[in-house]
Design a protein around this motif. Structure first.
Motif, PDB file in Angstrom:
ATOM      1  N   LYS A 223       0.825  -1.197   0.000  1.00 35.56           N
ATOM      2  CA  LYS A 223       0.000   0.000   0.000  1.00 35.56           C
ATOM      3  C   LYS A 223       0.868   1.261   0.000  1.00 35.56           C
ATOM      4  O   LYS A 223       1.767   1.395   0.815  1.00 35.56           O
ATOM      5  N   ASN A 224       0.586   2.156  -0.910  1.00 34.09           N
ATOM      6  CA  ASN A 224       1.229   3.467  -0.985  1.00 34.09           C
ATOM      7  C   ASN A 224       2.736   3.373  -0.762  1.00 34.09           C
ATOM      8  O   ASN A 224       3.270   3.886   0.219  1.00 34.09           O
ATOM      9  N   ILE A 225       3.447   2.748  -1.674  1.00 29.81           N
ATOM     10  CA  ILE A 225       4.892   2.584  -1.524  1.00 29.81           C
ATOM     11  C   ILE A 225       5.640   3.904  -1.638  1.00 29.81           C
ATOM     12  O   ILE A 225       6.798   3.992  -1.263  1.00 29.81           O
ATOM     13  N   TYR A 226       4.962   4.932  -2.157  1.00 27.84           N
ATOM     14  CA  TYR A 226       5.616   6.238  -2.310  1.00 27.84           C
ATOM     15  C   TYR A 226       5.358   7.160  -1.116  1.00 27.84           C
ATOM     16  O   TYR A 226       5.545   8.369  -1.201  1.00 27.84           O
ATOM     17  N   PHE A 227       4.916   6.601  -0.006  1.00 31.02           N
ATOM     18  CA  PHE A 227       4.505   7.393   1.156  1.00 31.02           C
ATOM     19  C   PHE A 227       5.597   8.360   1.612  1.00 31.02           C
ATOM     20  O   PHE A 227       5.329   9.494   1.982  1.00 31.02           O
ATOM     21  N   ASP A 228       6.853   7.915   1.605  1.00 31.71           N
ATOM     22  CA  ASP A 228       7.958   8.788   2.037  1.00 31.71           C
ATOM     23  C   ASP A 228       8.925   9.018   0.880  1.00 31.71           C
ATOM     24  O   ASP A 228      10.138   9.128   1.065  1.00 31.71           O
ATOM     25  N   PHE A 229       8.376   9.136  -0.318  1.00 38.39           N
ATOM     26  CA  PHE A 229       9.205   9.269  -1.516  1.00 38.39           C
ATOM     27  C   PHE A 229       9.695  10.704  -1.690  1.00 38.39           C
ATOM     28  O   PHE A 229       8.924  11.654  -1.589  1.00 38.39           O
ATOM     29  N   ALA A 230      10.983  10.824  -1.978  1.00 44.26           N
ATOM     30  CA  ALA A 230      11.584  12.141  -2.180  1.00 44.26           C
ATOM     31  C   ALA A 230      12.395  12.163  -3.464  1.00 44.26           C
ATOM     32  O   ALA A 230      12.918  11.133  -3.905  1.00 44.26           O
ATOM     33  N   ALA A 231      12.504  13.340  -4.070  1.00 46.14           N
ATOM     34  CA  ALA A 231      13.332  13.544  -5.252  1.00 46.14           C
ATOM     35  C   ALA A 231      14.365  14.622  -4.939  1.00 46.14           C
ATOM     36  O   ALA A 231      14.087  15.564  -4.189  1.00 46.14           O
ATOM     37  N   ILE A 232      15.561  14.471  -5.512  1.00 46.86           N
ATOM     38  CA  ILE A 232      16.667  15.381  -5.203  1.00 46.86           C
ATOM     39  C   ILE A 232      17.334  15.836  -6.482  1.00 46.86           C
ATOM     40  O   ILE A 232      17.583  15.028  -7.389  1.00 46.86           O
ATOM     41  N   ILE A 233      17.628  17.120  -6.563  1.00 45.54           N
ATOM     42  CA  ILE A 233      18.501  17.633  -7.610  1.00 45.54           C
ATOM     43  C   ILE A 233      19.874  17.760  -6.962  1.00 45.54           C
ATOM     44  O   ILE A 233      20.065  18.549  -6.034  1.00 45.54           O
ATOM     45  N   TYR A 234      20.834  16.963  -7.431  1.00 46.87           N
ATOM     46  CA  TYR A 234      22.154  16.896  -6.797  1.00 46.87           C
ATOM     47  C   TYR A 234      23.064  18.018  -7.304  1.00 46.87           C
ATOM     48  O   TYR A 234      24.165  17.788  -7.786  1.00 46.87           O
ATOM     49  N   SER A 235      22.580  19.213  -7.152  1.00 46.48           N
ATOM     50  CA  SER A 235      23.314  20.403  -7.561  1.00 46.48           C
ATOM     51  C   SER A 235      24.006  20.996  -6.347  1.00 46.48           C
ATOM     52  O   SER A 235      23.998  20.424  -5.256  1.00 46.48           O
ATOM     53  N   THR A 236      24.629  22.156  -6.556  1.00 50.24           N
ATOM     54  CA  THR A 236      25.188  22.911  -5.432  1.00 50.24           C
ATOM     55  C   THR A 236      24.516  24.277  -5.401  1.00 50.24           C
ATOM     56  O   THR A 236      24.772  25.090  -6.266  1.00 50.24           O
ATOM     57  N   PRO A 237      23.595  24.503  -4.459  1.00 52.94           N
ATOM     58  CA  PRO A 237      23.168  23.615  -3.382  1.00 52.94           C
ATOM     59  C   PRO A 237      22.186  22.553  -3.886  1.00 52.94           C
ATOM     60  O   PRO A 237      21.638  22.683  -4.972  1.00 52.94           O
ATOM     61  N   GLU A 238      22.007  21.503  -3.077  1.00 54.36           N
ATOM     62  CA  GLU A 238      21.029  20.485  -3.426  1.00 54.36           C
ATOM     63  C   GLU A 238      19.617  21.043  -3.239  1.00 54.36           C
ATOM     64  O   GLU A 238      19.374  21.896  -2.388  1.00 54.36           O
ATOM     65  N   VAL A 239      18.696  20.538  -4.053  1.00 56.17           N
ATOM     66  CA  VAL A 239      17.288  20.915  -3.941  1.00 56.17           C
ATOM     67  C   VAL A 239      16.495  19.638  -3.684  1.00 56.17           C
ATOM     68  O   VAL A 239      16.611  18.665  -4.423  1.00 56.17           O
ATOM     69  N   TYR A 240      15.693  19.644  -2.630  1.00 51.86           N
ATOM     70  CA  TYR A 240      15.043  18.424  -2.126  1.00 51.86           C
ATOM     71  C   TYR A 240      13.530  18.613  -2.092  1.00 51.86           C
ATOM     72  O   TYR A 240      13.036  19.688  -1.743  1.00 51.86           O
ATOM     73  N   GLN A 241      12.815  17.543  -2.426  1.00 54.31           N
ATOM     74  CA  GLN A 241      11.358  17.577  -2.315  1.00 54.31           C
ATOM     75  C   GLN A 241      10.837  16.238  -1.827  1.00 54.31           C
ATOM     76  O   GLN A 241      11.072  15.201  -2.446  1.00 54.31           O
TER      77      GLN A 241
END
Length: 450
Positions: free
Chosen positions: A314-332
């Protein structure tokens, strides 16, 4: 004809995870991949080479040293993704293009393979753009950039998503003059303005952006390429890289022979990752979910459990995050916006560890529900993804952010920024009139009041 209980098509991260997981459960499983180089996009043209390039760009390496570093890292990881290793796990490996000839049979290099169940994990490729002159220009993608023998003095990138930002910034740090053409009115448009402002300031100091613009024409002029933008602006660069979306690798699978339905260019799946044919599953970039390696891993795990037990996740994306590995990093950290009743924001200006590093532009925003449980989050800052994993884990275990207030956080560390959020949240709770009244009564009863 060969027969197997499960046939996995695609040797990228999702396919390898599925094949290895089933093999460890003693399932009769086969793996089909186009070449003997397993690992897919992640190993050969995605996560691994891009992060190696990003690291090299911070170390003052030459282009020759950079490409050597990339090859070395890929080579070391390739050992774990080799045909020999998977055969050692008990996986039957077939090399070649797979195409369905019926719902239960595929053909690989003229050989028929019959399966009780199939898992399609063939990944994606860069999208081709219908721009006049682009094909003739010999443009680059994330699949070919790492193989350049010479570093381009200038690079025009079509697209402004995570791939464009990460690779563009790395190339800029290595000394390439980078120009990014963005069809949207701003970069990181899905992020809050406070996050976007910090990231944009860093990116625009290193690369030139052309927002709300599209490339209408490409012309080759000797060793250079001229890009004409909507509005008439022209850019002359040594090389062009296209990073404007990806398409599912399904063209050669002959899915019509299996009766597998498509939607908007992707394989259509249920929440169990079963296709319109219940014995055929699909995961990773061939379905319209999150196009990330860790998403493919989650989906592979769900399919393994559904095939072997069967068990529906059930809802495997419950704590799913995406990251742009730039400087600085951008997280969602993703979550349902409608469940957010309050968004807490904190920055690094009052955090002593960040002060010692002269970093004053880390921003964290956390959306919470009425009980203080994490719903979603955004952040920007150096290596911020490691710190934000605690936020994702707090959401996963369903603990309120007030739980951070009781953590013993070594001084001085970056984690104090999260404790500051918790303390602020707790302070506001304590300031409520009803809570103050209860505290006053309790202190009085204890004989401790003034």
């Amino acid at each position: 004809m060969k027969e197997h209980k499960v046939v996995v098509i695609g040797g990228g991260s999702g396919g390898l995870y599925t094949a290895a997981g089933l093999a460890r459960l003693r399932v009769d499983v086969a793996l089909v991949n186009i070449t003997e180089k397993l690992g897919g996009d992640c190993l050969h043209s995605g996560c691994v080479p891009s992060k190696s390039l990003i690291y090299a760009s911070t170390q003052g390496m030459s282009w020759e040293q950079t490409t050597q570093h990339i090859r070395q890292v890929i080579s070391e990881i390739q050992v774990h993704d080799s045909v020999e290793r998977f055969e050692g796990l008990g996986v039957a490996v077939y090399i070649g293009h797979a195409k369905f000839v019926s719902p239960n049979e595929i053909e690989v290099n003229g050989q028929r393979i019959r399966g009780k169940k199939f898992v399609i994990a063939t990944g994606s490729s860069p999208r081709e753009l219908p721009i006049e002159g682009l094909q003739e220009s010999g443009y680059l993608t994330n699949e070919s950039l790492f193989h350049l023998t010479q570093q381009p003095r200038s690079l025009g990138i079509i697209g402004a998503g995570p791939i464009a930002i990460e690779l563009g910034q790395a190339m800029a740090k290595l000394g390439t003059d980078v120009h990014i053409v963005n069809r949207d009115k701003e970069i990181l448009g899905k992020f809050d303005s406070s996050i976007r402002k910090v990231a944009t300031r860093h990116f625009e100091s290193q690369m030139t952006f052309y927002n709300k613009a599209e490339v209408t024409c490409v012309e080759v002029e000797g060793s250079q390429k001229r890009l004409t933008l909507s509005g008439g602006k022209q850019i002359v660069v040594d090389d062009i890289m296209v990073a404007a979306g990806r398409i599912a690798n399904i063209g050669s699978l002959r899915l019509e022979n299996a009766g597998v339905k498509m939607k908007d260019g992707f394989i259509q799946v249920k929440d169990t990752y079963q296709t319109s044919r219940s014995h055929i599953y699909a995961i990773g970039d061939v379905i319209d979910t999150y196009a990330h390696t860790h998403a493919a891993g989650l989906e592979a795990r769900a399919v393994i459990e559904h095939i072997a037990f069967p068990k529906k996740k059930k809802n495997i994306y419950f704590d799913f995050a995406a990251i742009i590995y730039s400087t600085p990093e951008v997280y969602q950290l993703f979550g349902n916006d409608t469940e957010v009743v309050e968004t807490l924001e904190v920055n690094s200006k009052d955090i002593d560890r960040y002060k010692t590093q002269l970093i004053d532009d880390v921003v964290i925003r956390i959306g919470i529900d009425k009980k203080g449980y994490v719903i979603n989050a955004q952040a920007v800052g150096p290596n911020i993804s490691d710190l934000m994993q605690l936020v994702a884990y707090t959401k996963r275990i369903k603990k309120p952010i007030s739980s951070w207030s009781s953590m013993t956080v070594p001084y001085p560390t970056h984690a104090q920024i999260l404790q500051q959020i918790a303390n602020t949240y707790m302070s506001r709770t304590l300031e409520k009139p009803i809570v103050q009244s209860l505290i006053k009564t309790y202190i009085s009863v204890r004989g401790l009041s003034k």
